[in-house]
Motif scaffolding. Structure first.
Motif, PDB file in Angstrom:
ATOM      1  N   GLN A 161       1.229  -1.150  -0.063  1.00 69.38           N
ATOM      2  CA  GLN A 161      -0.284  -0.175   0.178  1.00 69.38           C
ATOM      3  C   GLN A 161       0.990   1.172   0.365  1.00 69.38           C
ATOM      4  N   ALA A 162       0.213   2.476  -0.802  1.00 70.79           N
ATOM      5  CA  ALA A 162       1.524   3.506  -0.805  1.00 70.79           C
ATOM      6  C   ALA A 162       0.589   4.539   0.290  1.00 70.79           C
ATOM      7  N   ASP A 163       1.698   5.337   0.640  1.00 73.03           N
ATOM      8  CA  ASP A 163       1.621   6.374   1.625  1.00 73.03           C
ATOM      9  C   ASP A 163       1.131   7.470   1.046  1.00 73.03           C
ATOM     10  N   LEU A 164      -0.255   7.606   0.957  1.00 74.91           N
ATOM     11  CA  LEU A 164      -0.093   8.934   0.314  1.00 74.91           C
ATOM     12  C   LEU A 164       0.224  10.263   0.832  1.00 74.91           C
ATOM     13  N   SER A 165       0.571  10.643   1.661  1.00 77.51           N
ATOM     14  CA  SER A 165       1.448  11.166   2.065  1.00 77.51           C
ATOM     15  C   SER A 165       2.262  11.484   1.673  1.00 77.51           C
ATOM     16  N   HIS A 166       2.708  10.896   0.584  1.00 78.11           N
ATOM     17  CA  HIS A 166       4.218  11.103  -0.324  1.00 78.11           C
ATOM     18  C   HIS A 166       3.801  11.668  -1.908  1.00 78.11           C
ATOM     19  N   TYR A 167       2.676  11.584  -2.320  1.00 78.40           N
ATOM     20  CA  TYR A 167       2.028  11.098  -3.539  1.00 78.40           C
ATOM     21  C   TYR A 167       0.845  12.432  -3.323  1.00 78.40           C
ATOM     22  N   PRO A 168       1.402  13.694  -3.817  1.00 75.31           N
ATOM     23  CA  PRO A 168       0.820  15.014  -3.399  1.00 75.31           C
ATOM     24  C   PRO A 168       0.033  14.804  -5.101  1.00 75.31           C
ATOM     25  N   PRO A 169      -1.343  15.240  -4.946  1.00 76.24           N
ATOM     26  CA  PRO A 169      -2.260  14.638  -5.561  1.00 76.24           C
ATOM     27  C   PRO A 169      -1.486  15.680  -7.366  1.00 76.24           C
ATOM     28  N   CYS A 170      -1.617  14.948  -8.500  1.00 81.43           N
ATOM     29  CA  CYS A 170      -0.906  15.741  -9.687  1.00 81.43           C
ATOM     30  C   CYS A 170      -2.363  15.803 -10.889  1.00 81.43           C
ATOM     31  N   LEU A 171      -3.253  16.813 -11.066  1.00 79.99           N
ATOM     32  CA  LEU A 171      -4.095  16.767 -11.881  1.00 79.99           C
ATOM     33  C   LEU A 171      -4.524  16.852 -13.401  1.00 79.99           C
ATOM     34  N   ASP A 172      -2.793  17.287 -13.783  1.00 85.65           N
ATOM     35  CA  ASP A 172      -2.210  17.425 -15.174  1.00 85.65           C
ATOM     36  C   ASP A 172      -1.651  16.395 -15.550  1.00 85.65           C
ATOM     37  N   VAL A 173      -2.866  14.849 -15.942  1.00 83.71           N
ATOM     38  CA  VAL A 173      -1.912  13.839 -16.388  1.00 83.71           C
ATOM     39  C   VAL A 173      -1.502  13.423 -17.459  1.00 83.71           C
ATOM     40  N   TYR A 174      -1.648  14.418 -18.755  1.00 84.13           N
ATOM     41  CA  TYR A 174      -1.652  14.279 -19.722  1.00 84.13           C
ATOM     42  C   TYR A 174      -0.261  14.649 -20.064  1.00 84.13           C
ATOM     43  N   THR A 175       0.341  15.534 -19.211  1.00 85.82           N
ATOM     44  CA  THR A 175       1.321  16.362 -19.521  1.00 85.82           C
ATOM     45  C   THR A 175       2.258  15.707 -18.368  1.00 85.82           C
ATOM     46  N   GLY A 176       2.152  15.744 -17.011  1.00 90.86           N
ATOM     47  CA  GLY A 176       2.464  14.105 -16.937  1.00 90.86           C
ATOM     48  C   GLY A 176       3.886  14.722 -15.912  1.00 90.86           C
ATOM     49  N   TYR A 177       5.373  13.484 -15.897  1.00 88.12           N
ATOM     50  CA  TYR A 177       6.531  13.945 -15.436  1.00 88.12           C
ATOM     51  C   TYR A 177       7.410  14.216 -16.236  1.00 88.12           C
ATOM     52  N   VAL A 178       8.632  14.868 -15.759  1.00 85.71           N
ATOM     53  CA  VAL A 178       9.666  14.466 -16.558  1.00 85.71           C
ATOM     54  C   VAL A 178      10.313  13.806 -16.246  1.00 85.71           C
ATOM     55  N   SER A 179      11.755  13.019 -16.456  1.00 86.38           N
ATOM     56  CA  SER A 179      12.003  12.051 -16.081  1.00 86.38           C
ATOM     57  C   SER A 179      13.417  12.182 -17.056  1.00 86.38           C
ATOM     58  N   ARG A 180      14.671  12.205 -16.267  1.00 88.16           N
ATOM     59  CA  ARG A 180      16.369  13.007 -16.801  1.00 88.16           C
ATOM     60  C   ARG A 180      16.673  11.433 -16.299  1.00 88.16           C
ATOM     61  N   SER A 181      17.268  10.776 -17.652  1.00 84.45           N
ATOM     62  CA  SER A 181      18.682   9.779 -17.168  1.00 84.45           C
ATOM     63  C   SER A 181      19.389  10.047 -15.876  1.00 84.45           C
ATOM     64  N   GLY A 182      18.765   9.405 -15.149  1.00 81.77           N
ATOM     65  CA  GLY A 182      20.057   9.028 -13.965  1.00 81.77           C
ATOM     66  C   GLY A 182      19.475  10.877 -12.823  1.00 81.77           C
ATOM     67  N   ALA A 183      18.977  10.985 -12.977  1.00 85.44           N
ATOM     68  CA  ALA A 183      18.422  11.837 -11.849  1.00 85.44           C
ATOM     69  C   ALA A 183      16.839  12.038 -11.518  1.00 85.44           C
ATOM     70  N   GLY A 184      16.634  12.830 -10.408  1.00 87.73           N
ATOM     71  CA  GLY A 184      14.851  12.560  -9.715  1.00 87.73           C
ATOM     72  C   GLY A 184      14.593  13.035 -11.438  1.00 87.73           C
ATOM     73  N   ARG A 185      13.019  13.008 -10.763  1.00 86.98           N
ATOM     74  CA  ARG A 185      11.675  13.447 -11.215  1.00 86.98           C
ATOM     75  C   ARG A 185      11.835  14.947 -10.786  1.00 86.98           C
ATOM     76  N   ARG A 186      11.095  15.804 -11.864  1.00 82.84           N
ATOM     77  CA  ARG A 186      10.681  16.737 -11.028  1.00 82.84           C
ATOM     78  C   ARG A 186       9.221  16.857 -12.129  1.00 82.84           C
ATOM     79  N   PRO A 187       8.545  17.554 -11.354  1.00 88.33           N
ATOM     80  CA  PRO A 187       6.688  18.445 -12.680  1.00 88.33           C
ATOM     81  C   PRO A 187       7.164  18.472 -13.941  1.00 88.33           C
ATOM     82  N   ALA A 188       6.813  18.677 -15.084  1.00 86.28           N
ATOM     83  CA  ALA A 188       6.934  19.292 -15.993  1.00 86.28           C
ATOM     84  C   ALA A 188       6.661  20.831 -16.412  1.00 86.28           C
TER      85      ALA A 188
END
Length: 194
Positions: free
Chosen positions: A167-194
């Protein structure tokens, strides 16, 4: 032309140029048929051909109601290939499940593709009223989920393989409404919102 003025033969050593490797990935809800088609092909490659969990196809009764998420490699800022996927669905009001997390074998060393798919899966469900987010996680992937703030609930056997209900701890997952833009992930780096 005299023999003394004959053309010079040029000899070139072959260049050892590495193949292009994408270093940026967009993780979002699948929007087009090509994204969903490549996601299904990736699931077959991972769960049927590579792991042998299913024979021929991994489709089930959840697929028609599930939302497919994809990780797209980007070339020049444009989507190039589906390199990861996961699906989510709401089983009952407030209760969401994630399943069929798959990352293309050639892209697993990038490190953040699976984690970013998990992040968007939970965050987008959270934005849609999720109060509990669960997944059956293959045993070898439990440490990844634990690092991402998931709690192990109980061991189970699915498809003849050991899994952990988590089970995921939802307190570590802020809601994301812009699901078709989503996130950008860079190789070897952490994720950042787009």
């Amino acid at each position: 032309m005299s023999a003394a003025a004959s053309p010079v033969a040029w000899a070139f050593e072959p260049l050892d140029v590495p193949a292009f490797v994408a270093c940026e990935f967009r993780v979002k809800w699948a929007a087009g048929d090509w994204e969903r088609g490549e996601a299904m092909a990736l699931r077959r490659a991972v769960f049927c051909e590579e792991q042998g969990v299913f024979e021929g196809d991994d489709l089930d009764a959840i697929d028609p109601q599930a939302q497919t998420l994809v990780a797209l490699s980007q070339m020049g800022g444009m989507p190039d290939q589906v390199v990861g996927t996961v699906r989510i669905h709401q089983a009952e009001p407030g209760l969401w499940w994630g399943s069929r997390l798959a990352v293309h074998a050639a892209f697993r060393h990038h490190g953040r593709i699976g984690a970013t798919l998990i992040q968007l899966a939970v965050a987008s469900a959270h934005a849609r009223g999720c109060r509990v987010f669960l997944a059956h996680v293959q045993q070898q992937n439990v440490p990844l989920f634990e690092r991402l703030h998931w709690q192990a609930l109980k061991e189970e056997t699915l498809h003849g393989r050991p899994h952990m209900l988590m089970q995921a701890d939802l307190s570590h997952y802020p809601p994301c409404l812009d699901v078709y833009t989503g996130y950008v992930s860079r190789s070897g780096a952490g994720r950042r919102p787009a």
